[in-house]
Design a protein around this motif. Sequence first.
Motif, PDB file in Angstrom:
ATOM      1  N   ALA A 177      -2.839  -3.365  67.438  1.00 47.95           N
ATOM      2  CA  ALA A 177      -4.121  -4.059  67.574  1.00 47.95           C
ATOM      3  C   ALA A 177      -3.971  -5.542  67.266  1.00 47.95           C
ATOM      4  O   ALA A 177      -4.562  -6.397  67.947  1.00 47.95           O
ATOM      5  CB  ALA A 177      -5.160  -3.416  66.664  1.00 47.95           C
ATOM      6  N   ARG A 178      -3.164  -5.872  66.245  1.00 43.22           N
ATOM      7  CA  ARG A 178      -2.944  -7.282  65.928  1.00 43.22           C
ATOM      8  C   ARG A 178      -2.212  -7.985  67.061  1.00 43.22           C
ATOM      9  O   ARG A 178      -2.499  -9.143  67.375  1.00 43.22           O
ATOM     10  CB  ARG A 178      -2.171  -7.401  64.627  1.00 43.22           C
ATOM     11  CG  ARG A 178      -2.985  -7.096  63.381  1.00 43.22           C
ATOM     12  CD  ARG A 178      -2.259  -7.518  62.118  1.00 43.22           C
ATOM     13  NE  ARG A 178      -1.045  -6.736  61.918  1.00 43.22           N
ATOM     14  CZ  ARG A 178      -0.982  -5.603  61.243  1.00 43.22           C
ATOM     15  NH1 ARG A 178      -2.108  -5.093  60.725  1.00 43.22           N
ATOM     16  NH2 ARG A 178       0.155  -4.957  61.089  1.00 43.22           N
ATOM     17  N   ALA A 179      -1.243  -7.303  67.673  1.00 43.11           N
ATOM     18  CA  ALA A 179      -0.489  -7.926  68.764  1.00 43.11           C
ATOM     19  C   ALA A 179      -1.383  -8.175  69.978  1.00 43.11           C
ATOM     20  O   ALA A 179      -1.234  -9.196  70.670  1.00 43.11           O
ATOM     21  CB  ALA A 179       0.695  -7.045  69.144  1.00 43.11           C
ATOM     22  N   LEU A 180      -2.311  -7.260  70.257  1.00 41.96           N
ATOM     23  CA  LEU A 180      -3.205  -7.393  71.405  1.00 41.96           C
ATOM     24  C   LEU A 180      -4.495  -8.146  71.076  1.00 41.96           C
ATOM     25  O   LEU A 180      -5.330  -8.352  71.963  1.00 41.96           O
ATOM     26  CB  LEU A 180      -3.567  -6.010  71.951  1.00 41.96           C
ATOM     27  CG  LEU A 180      -2.432  -5.204  72.599  1.00 41.96           C
ATOM     28  CD1 LEU A 180      -2.908  -3.800  72.935  1.00 41.96           C
ATOM     29  CD2 LEU A 180      -1.920  -5.915  73.847  1.00 41.96           C
ATOM     30  N   LEU A 181      -4.670  -8.518  69.821  1.00 46.22           N
ATOM     31  CA  LEU A 181      -5.915  -9.153  69.356  1.00 46.22           C
ATOM     32  C   LEU A 181      -7.116  -8.283  69.711  1.00 46.22           C
ATOM     33  O   LEU A 181      -8.166  -8.760  70.158  1.00 46.22           O
ATOM     34  CB  LEU A 181      -6.064 -10.546  69.983  1.00 46.22           C
ATOM     35  CG  LEU A 181      -4.916 -11.534  69.726  1.00 46.22           C
ATOM     36  CD1 LEU A 181      -5.160 -12.836  70.466  1.00 46.22           C
ATOM     37  CD2 LEU A 181      -4.754 -11.780  68.243  1.00 46.22           C
ATOM     38  N   ALA A 184       1.513   6.212  59.073  1.00 47.31           N
ATOM     39  CA  ALA A 184       2.808   6.117  58.378  1.00 47.31           C
ATOM     40  C   ALA A 184       3.937   6.421  59.346  1.00 47.31           C
ATOM     41  O   ALA A 184       4.838   7.215  59.063  1.00 47.31           O
ATOM     42  CB  ALA A 184       2.828   7.083  57.196  1.00 47.31           C
ATOM     43  N   GLU A 185       3.908   5.776  60.515  1.00 43.63           N
ATOM     44  CA  GLU A 185       4.936   5.927  61.535  1.00 43.63           C
ATOM     45  C   GLU A 185       5.526   4.553  61.843  1.00 43.63           C
ATOM     46  O   GLU A 185       4.932   3.525  61.487  1.00 43.63           O
ATOM     47  CB  GLU A 185       4.345   6.554  62.804  1.00 43.63           C
ATOM     48  CG  GLU A 185       3.793   7.956  62.607  1.00 43.63           C
ATOM     49  CD  GLU A 185       3.341   8.574  63.923  1.00 43.63           C
ATOM     50  OE1 GLU A 185       4.092   8.462  64.917  1.00 43.63           O
ATOM     51  OE2 GLU A 185       2.246   9.157  63.962  1.00 43.63           O
ATOM     52  N   PRO A 186       6.698   4.510  62.500  1.00 45.21           N
ATOM     53  CA  PRO A 186       7.278   3.208  62.866  1.00 45.21           C
ATOM     54  C   PRO A 186       6.282   2.355  63.637  1.00 45.21           C
ATOM     55  O   PRO A 186       5.570   2.847  64.524  1.00 45.21           O
ATOM     56  CB  PRO A 186       8.496   3.587  63.720  1.00 45.21           C
ATOM     57  CG  PRO A 186       8.891   4.934  63.215  1.00 45.21           C
ATOM     58  CD  PRO A 186       7.608   5.626  62.859  1.00 45.21           C
ATOM     59  N   ARG A 187       6.247   1.077  63.332  1.00 43.19           N
ATOM     60  CA  ARG A 187       5.242   0.190  63.892  1.00 43.19           C
ATOM     61  C   ARG A 187       5.685  -0.413  65.221  1.00 43.19           C
ATOM     62  O   ARG A 187       6.845  -0.358  65.599  1.00 43.19           O
ATOM     63  CB  ARG A 187       4.931  -0.933  62.884  1.00 43.19           C
ATOM     64  CG  ARG A 187       4.365  -0.416  61.576  1.00 43.19           C
ATOM     65  CD  ARG A 187       4.073  -1.554  60.627  1.00 43.19           C
ATOM     66  NE  ARG A 187       3.487  -1.083  59.380  1.00 43.19           N
ATOM     67  CZ  ARG A 187       3.119  -1.882  58.385  1.00 43.19           C
ATOM     68  NH1 ARG A 187       3.301  -3.194  58.493  1.00 43.19           N
ATOM     69  NH2 ARG A 187       2.590  -1.382  57.286  1.00 43.19           N
ATOM     70  N   TYR A 188       4.712  -1.037  65.885  1.00 42.60           N
ATOM     71  CA  TYR A 188       4.963  -1.655  67.187  1.00 42.60           C
ATOM     72  C   TYR A 188       5.787  -2.931  67.006  1.00 42.60           C
ATOM     73  O   TYR A 188       5.518  -3.756  66.135  1.00 42.60           O
ATOM     74  CB  TYR A 188       3.632  -1.994  67.860  1.00 42.60           C
ATOM     75  CG  TYR A 188       3.767  -2.914  69.045  1.00 42.60           C
ATOM     76  CD1 TYR A 188       4.278  -2.451  70.254  1.00 42.60           C
ATOM     77  CD2 TYR A 188       3.390  -4.252  68.961  1.00 42.60           C
ATOM     78  CE1 TYR A 188       4.408  -3.290  71.350  1.00 42.60           C
ATOM     79  CE2 TYR A 188       3.505  -5.103  70.044  1.00 42.60           C
ATOM     80  CZ  TYR A 188       4.019  -4.619  71.240  1.00 42.60           C
ATOM     81  OH  TYR A 188       4.157  -5.459  72.311  1.00 42.60           O
ATOM     82  N   HIS A 189       6.800  -3.097  67.873  1.00 40.18           N
ATOM     83  CA  HIS A 189       7.582  -4.320  67.963  1.00 40.18           C
ATOM     84  C   HIS A 189       7.751  -4.655  69.428  1.00 40.18           C
ATOM     85  O   HIS A 189       8.273  -3.841  70.208  1.00 40.18           O
ATOM     86  CB  HIS A 189       8.954  -4.172  67.302  1.00 40.18           C
ATOM     87  CG  HIS A 189       8.894  -4.141  65.815  1.00 40.18           C
ATOM     88  ND1 HIS A 189       8.670  -5.269  65.057  1.00 40.18           N
ATOM     89  CD2 HIS A 189       9.007  -3.121  64.932  1.00 40.18           C
ATOM     90  CE1 HIS A 189       8.660  -4.947  63.779  1.00 40.18           C
ATOM     91  NE2 HIS A 189       8.852  -3.648  63.676  1.00 40.18           N
ATOM     92  N   ALA A 190       7.314  -5.834  69.812  1.00 37.63           N
ATOM     93  CA  ALA A 190       7.357  -6.226  71.219  1.00 37.63           C
ATOM     94  C   ALA A 190       8.777  -6.177  71.752  1.00 37.63           C
ATOM     95  O   ALA A 190       9.701  -6.752  71.159  1.00 37.63           O
ATOM     96  CB  ALA A 190       6.785  -7.634  71.382  1.00 37.63           C
TER      97      ALA A 190
END
Length: 780
Positions: free
Chosen positions: A138-142, A167-173
């Motif tokens: 959500a932060r990456a997509l604003l 509690a899962e691996p997070r998004y990385h572009a």
Amino acid sequence: MRATLRWAHSDLRTHRGEALFLVLATAGIVVSLLLATALFGYATNPWQRVFAESRGAHVWIHTSESAKVGRLTGLDGVDSVAGPYSTAAATLASRGTRAAVELRATPDRPTVGRPLITSGRWLNARTPDGVVVESSLARALLAEPGDTLTLPGTGRTVTVLGVADAAEPRYHAGERAGLVWALPSAVPHPTGRVIGLRLTDPADTDYVVQRAVTVLGAGAVGEVSTWQQARAEAQGDYRLLGQVLGLFGLGALIAAGLAVHGAIATRIRGHLRDISVLKAIGFTPGQVVRVFLSQHLAYALLGAVAAAALTETLGSRFPGGLGDAVGVWQGLPGYTAALFAVPVGAVLFIGATTGLAAWRAGRVPPVPGVRPVGARGERVPGGVRAVPGTRAVSLPGGQLSALSRRALGTRLSPALVLGWHTVVSRRLRSVTTVARLALPLLLIVVAMSAWTTIDRFHSSPERIGLPAALTVHANDGLSERGTRALLDRDPQVAAAYPGLEVAALVPGQTATIALRGLGTRQDPYPYALAEGRPARGDDEAVAGQGLLDLLDVRIGDWVRLTVGDQPQILHIVGRSIEPENAGRVVSTSLDTLRQNDPRLTPTLYQVRLRPGADPRAVAARLTAAGHGRLDVHAVANPADGLSPLRGVVAGLIAVLALIGLIELLTAIGGTVREGERDLLALKAIGLSPRQITAITVTATGCTALAAALVGTALGTPLAHWLINAQGRSSGIGSGIAQAPSPALLVLLGAAAVLGATGLAALPAARAARRRLADTLSAVA
């Protein structure tokens, strides 16, 4: 008590600057230790809280759609399961930003691995196109609740109903897809499944993964992620910042303790007669010790209280992630205890070093000893000989050595020779002074090395494993030839390397790692190698430090990996610097992967830009040229998360400079007081006040120069070792450390020497111009 207070007050008036610097240095040390504690707490507790409240799964296994995942519910060690859920890969776009995502069909809110809603609400049937977005995505997509996101190339849109933590691996572009929960109707064409396993004993994670892969079959397993990987990823750069702050805070605390010890010891030597008078009028040894101890404990306590108050009131307002970390830490259960324990520990350590030095003051006899004098009839500079039968006077440092006498016979200034002789003749005292002054200089060199290494990550990313600036993925059936044509058409694209990255099972089938094929044999990808050689031949590959540690292999070994049901047997010929995926990466050429499995085709391009090109501008231009058929992401630089470290390093250097200043003032005061006793002898042999001043200035400058040389000689290799050790522990690998430039080190040494001589000039000049009557009373 009144006499004790008067003595302490008189000493404070005499050493105001030293007292102020001690208070400021203690405050800086305690602040750095408190910030280190905050960063450690922030790095560990938020993920742990999410995992506990969501009843997180210890293992997530991605499989094919046809895999019989129901068999996993009866495995030994499995307490409960999440799912299985159907999944589909997609791309979401919002406000000009695109992100690869995993749509997870979730008919009901899970009880295991339950997303924690931070804003908005959960899915409901009244909004069939509604989704819940993981917070990092959500932060990456604003994106916020109520926003509409598009799926490029499909004509579909989805509505954000909520944002949740997981509690899962997070998004990385460009590296890891983001997580989106949706109703099954919003995932019409699933391509895989995912199931989460919550274990009865988290220590059995590797065993359970191995059993699960055996039950399902290696060909059915696409990717495995564990709770350890998710936790390490969540801790990220904050744990590194905490380690840096803690290391420098402890080093600065030791340096401050030594500085206080040296200051008291020097003051005792300069006030032997005063201490003897105190004992003669009735002071006991314990009272003398308490005078020094209480005085310096008060300085330390004042600095520690100021540091705790500063952290409590302004800590959450610190810029960047540092303020966020302090704000979260202040709400954790152990915050109050840490806020009390860290300052108390610092004060007790300084009190211990103070007590050791003050104990010597208690041993001073009530009657001061007679100072030894020079040998009768000794020749002194200028041809003057002490007259037999009279009281002899001594030169600085005692009898001249043969080297000093030969130097005086040349054209060298007597002041320079006698200043050097003062340092050399007092070997033990000079060595301890140099050691105390070298410690803060050594830590400053280490801090400068950390700063230089971060700058290297920004200025030369190709040297730390990031030669490409952009990652490009083709969508909507765009052919390999068409993608290559679009990339070659841009004037600022220097090279484009086709490749793919797949999840591969390691031997033993306990985890998945990234298997990467980039470039071809005709146009190889420019990996940054720390050891070994590039992969040029068939079945040759290079690996990151994290993978070498995971598999316990070395350069020259062969490894067998499994991609689906297809084995890949590779020969590790080099170690590459890998900032991604914690270094758990095996890299080879695309030709090698295709040779072992002809079905593999390029799925991405790593794009290297020409010098001076703006990655954001090129990414926007390529996206526009592809008419929505290209996903272009800037390659994430790990140094971006370390930007708060610059301010931390600057603050630490200031604290260490204060400690060094305290030690310099101590050394100068001791040299000046020793020089006052030799003032008669120096004037008797014809030295002017300016030359006498130059003796003290030279002695101080020689001490500072020796400390600068020692600090630089020991600090540079220590910095390399510490930075490379951190690189190895994070999986990036050693070989990333960068020493400051020789010019910067010379500038540091010159600043130390010039600062020392400048500080010594004024008190030395005052002492050299004292009246003879004052001098006689000092040596009487």
